[in-house]
Design a protein around this motif. Structure first.
Motif, PDB file in Angstrom:
ATOM      1  N   VAL A   1      46.984  45.068  43.242  1.00  4.65           N
ATOM      2  CA  VAL A   1      46.981  43.611  43.218  1.00  4.65           C
ATOM      3  C   VAL A   1      46.770  43.057  44.621  1.00  4.65           C
ATOM      4  O   VAL A   1      46.085  42.049  44.808  1.00  4.65           O
ATOM      5  CB  VAL A   1      48.305  43.082  42.620  1.00  4.65           C
ATOM      6  N   LEU A   2      47.327  43.729  45.618  1.00 10.58           N
ATOM      7  CA  LEU A   2      47.168  43.270  46.990  1.00 10.58           C
ATOM      8  C   LEU A   2      45.700  43.269  47.404  1.00 10.58           C
ATOM      9  O   LEU A   2      45.232  42.334  48.083  1.00 10.58           O
ATOM     10  CB  LEU A   2      47.977  44.160  47.943  1.00 10.58           C
ATOM     11  N   LYS A   3      44.951  44.292  47.011  1.00  7.57           N
ATOM     12  CA  LYS A   3      43.526  44.352  47.346  1.00  7.57           C
ATOM     13  C   LYS A   3      42.769  43.213  46.674  1.00  7.57           C
ATOM     14  O   LYS A   3      41.901  42.580  47.281  1.00  7.57           O
ATOM     15  CB  LYS A   3      42.935  45.699  46.930  1.00  7.57           C
ATOM     16  N   LYS A   4      43.101  42.930  45.409  1.00  8.52           N
ATOM     17  CA  LYS A   4      42.453  41.810  44.723  1.00  8.52           C
ATOM     18  C   LYS A   4      42.750  40.495  45.430  1.00  8.52           C
ATOM     19  O   LYS A   4      41.869  39.643  45.591  1.00  8.52           O
ATOM     20  CB  LYS A   4      42.937  41.734  43.264  1.00  8.52           C
ATOM     21  N   PHE A   5      44.004  40.327  45.858  1.00  7.03           N
ATOM     22  CA  PHE A   5      44.386  39.098  46.550  1.00  7.03           C
ATOM     23  C   PHE A   5      43.629  38.972  47.875  1.00  7.03           C
ATOM     24  O   PHE A   5      43.170  37.884  48.231  1.00  7.03           O
ATOM     25  CB  PHE A   5      45.893  39.084  46.808  1.00  7.03           C
TER      26      PHE A   5
ATOM     27  N   SER B   1      32.446  48.882  47.182  1.00  6.16           N
ATOM     28  CA  SER B   1      33.847  49.087  47.548  1.00  6.16           C
ATOM     29  C   SER B   1      34.767  47.969  47.075  1.00  6.16           C
ATOM     30  O   SER B   1      35.981  48.103  47.137  1.00  6.16           O
ATOM     31  CB  SER B   1      33.973  49.222  49.073  1.00  6.16           C
ATOM     32  N   ASP B   2      34.187  46.867  46.599  1.00  7.78           N
ATOM     33  CA  ASP B   2      35.009  45.765  46.100  1.00  7.78           C
ATOM     34  C   ASP B   2      35.571  46.101  44.730  1.00  7.78           C
ATOM     35  O   ASP B   2      35.155  47.075  44.078  1.00  7.78           O
ATOM     36  CB  ASP B   2      34.182  44.482  46.007  1.00  7.78           C
ATOM     37  N   VAL B   3      36.524  45.279  44.278  1.00 10.47           N
ATOM     38  CA  VAL B   3      37.092  45.462  42.949  1.00 10.47           C
ATOM     39  C   VAL B   3      35.980  45.340  41.912  1.00 10.47           C
ATOM     40  O   VAL B   3      35.255  44.350  41.881  1.00 10.47           O
ATOM     41  CB  VAL B   3      38.181  44.407  42.673  1.00 10.47           C
ATOM     42  N   ARG B   4      35.827  46.366  41.096  1.00  7.11           N
ATOM     43  CA  ARG B   4      34.769  46.371  40.086  1.00  7.11           C
ATOM     44  C   ARG B   4      35.254  45.611  38.858  1.00  7.11           C
ATOM     45  O   ARG B   4      36.191  46.036  38.184  1.00  7.11           O
ATOM     46  CB  ARG B   4      34.387  47.803  39.716  1.00  7.11           C
ATOM     47  N   ARG B   5      34.582  44.519  38.552  1.00  2.68           N
ATOM     48  CA  ARG B   5      34.976  43.684  37.429  1.00  2.68           C
ATOM     49  C   ARG B   5      34.026  43.890  36.260  1.00  2.68           C
ATOM     50  O   ARG B   5      32.979  44.524  36.391  1.00  2.68           O
ATOM     51  CB  ARG B   5      35.015  42.214  37.860  1.00  2.68           C
TER      52      ARG B   5
END
Length: 372
Positions: free
Chosen positions: A129-133, A199-203
């Motif tokens: 969650v911290l990475k998403k934030f 490297s970003d959150v894969r949605r």
């Protein structure tokens, strides 16, 4: 040979209207010259943005996350098991009941232990969650700065108040330094998003996001090269307005500020509909489809540029559909987190008991013994 290919690609009859040449684009004051090479600086600038983002996420976003109650959650790691790991990588991350039973036999584990292993293994691959934030905080900060900068660049320009002014004097229009740097900042940011997409959150809308970034980059580059600059600045401003609210709502969602999240998301939905489904198609696209015909006949760039504009609009419609679904979930009280990303599964012992307990309070028995 490269020069020949370049000359063929930039042939005036393809990109310019009404028998203009590239030399004709400069106005009498000498302030109208444009060239695609002027935007090459956006590539090194994109790398600078990536470095800034790296520092921002750790020096700014992380303390903000902690102040909002977000902490790094310690995840239970899956034990080393070659049989289960091989199945996880080569076959499926979500084994069926039959597969689970077979894997339990091969690995000398109970089915419950196999299910728990796969939950923990999936959680290891999910972003925290911290990475998403951190990602949302970075984007929120950029969109906020870009929106303020965009208004500063456009608020006193005639085409900001009357879209018809976009084509007055075209193509011998003045190109202001503020317009150039507005382009450079926006293009550099979108290049940085494209470079870091792996490297970003894969949605769930990953492919759509990539198409959006590519279409935006092409639009900005070509609009600059053929002096559709006034349309380009308006397009950037329209997009940044709603993006700020979305990232702010996501930040509140990750912090579990549900009331703030719902309010911001509702405002975002309204602003998105107004900016992307009303202003963009009925003002900006209308200005690129209809108004140019009053100045010159159709030419290749006219079709090519508008094709990209319609690609963006179709993406807006797709996202509007997803937003509508999320609004319905919010109204029904079923909305939780960012529905475009994969949520973490709870594998705590307390919740394990809840999962394996049936309606009469008795635990399931597998192979003649309790799963635990």
């Amino acid at each position: 040979m490269l020069q020949t290919l370049s000359d063929w690609f930039w042939w005036e009859r393809i990109w310019l209207p009404c028998n203009y040449t590239w030399d004709d684009l400069e106005n009498s004051e000498g302030t109208g010259y444009v060239s695609p090479s002027q935007l090459y600086v956006t590539l090194p600038c994109a790398l600078v943005f990536m470095l800034l983002r790296f520092g921002f996420e750790r020096a700014v976003a992380t303390p903000v996350a902690r102040s909002m109650g977000i902490k790094s959650k310690v995840r239970l790691k899956a034990s080393i098991n070659p049989v289960l790991e091989n199945f996880y990588i080569s076959c499926s991350k979500h084994p069926s009941a039959t597969d689970t039973y077979g894997l339990a036999k091969k690995a000398n584990r109970t089915t419950l232990q196999v299910e728990r292993w796969f939950r923990r293994r999936r959680n290891q691959d999910r972003p925290a969650v911290l990475k998403k934030f951190q990602e949302s905080c970075w984007r929120f900060t950029f969109y906020l700065c870009a929106l303020i900068g965009g208004f500063a660049v456009l608020y006193d320009k005639p085409w900001f108040h009357d879209v018809w002014e976009v084509w007055v004097g075209y193509p011998k229009q003045e190109v202001l330094p503020s317009q150039y740097w507005y382009y450079v900042m926006e293009l550099s940011f979108y290049w940085s998003l494209l470079f870091s997409v792996a490297s970003d959150v894969r949605r769930k809308d990953f492919n759509v996001q990539v198409v959006h970034h590519l279409a935006t980059i092409f639009l900005l580059n070509f609009s600059w090269g053929v002096k559709y600059i006034r349309v380009g600045t308006l397009t950037m401003l329209v997009h940044d307005v709603s993006d700020i609210l979305l990232e702010a709502a996501k930040m509140c969602s990750y912090a579990e500020w549900k009331k703030s999240c719902n309010i911001l998301f509702a405002i975002f939905a309204v602003v998105f509909v107004i900016s992307r489904l009303i202003v963009f198609p009925f003002w900006i696209i209308y200005a690129t489809v209809v108004y140019p015909l009053y100045y010159c006949p159709r030419f290749f760039l006219y079709y090519f540029f508008n094709m990209l504009m319609f690609v963006l609009q179709f993406l807006h419609i797709y996202w509007a559909y997803l937003i509508f679904k999320m609004v319905m979930k919010m109204l029904s009280g079923k909305m939780s987190g960012d529905d475009r990303s994969d949520n973490e599964e709870d594998d705590s012992e307390e919740n394990e008991d809840q999962r394996i307990t049936n309606g009469d309070g008795k635990k399931r028995i597998v192979n003649g013994q309790h799963d635990r």
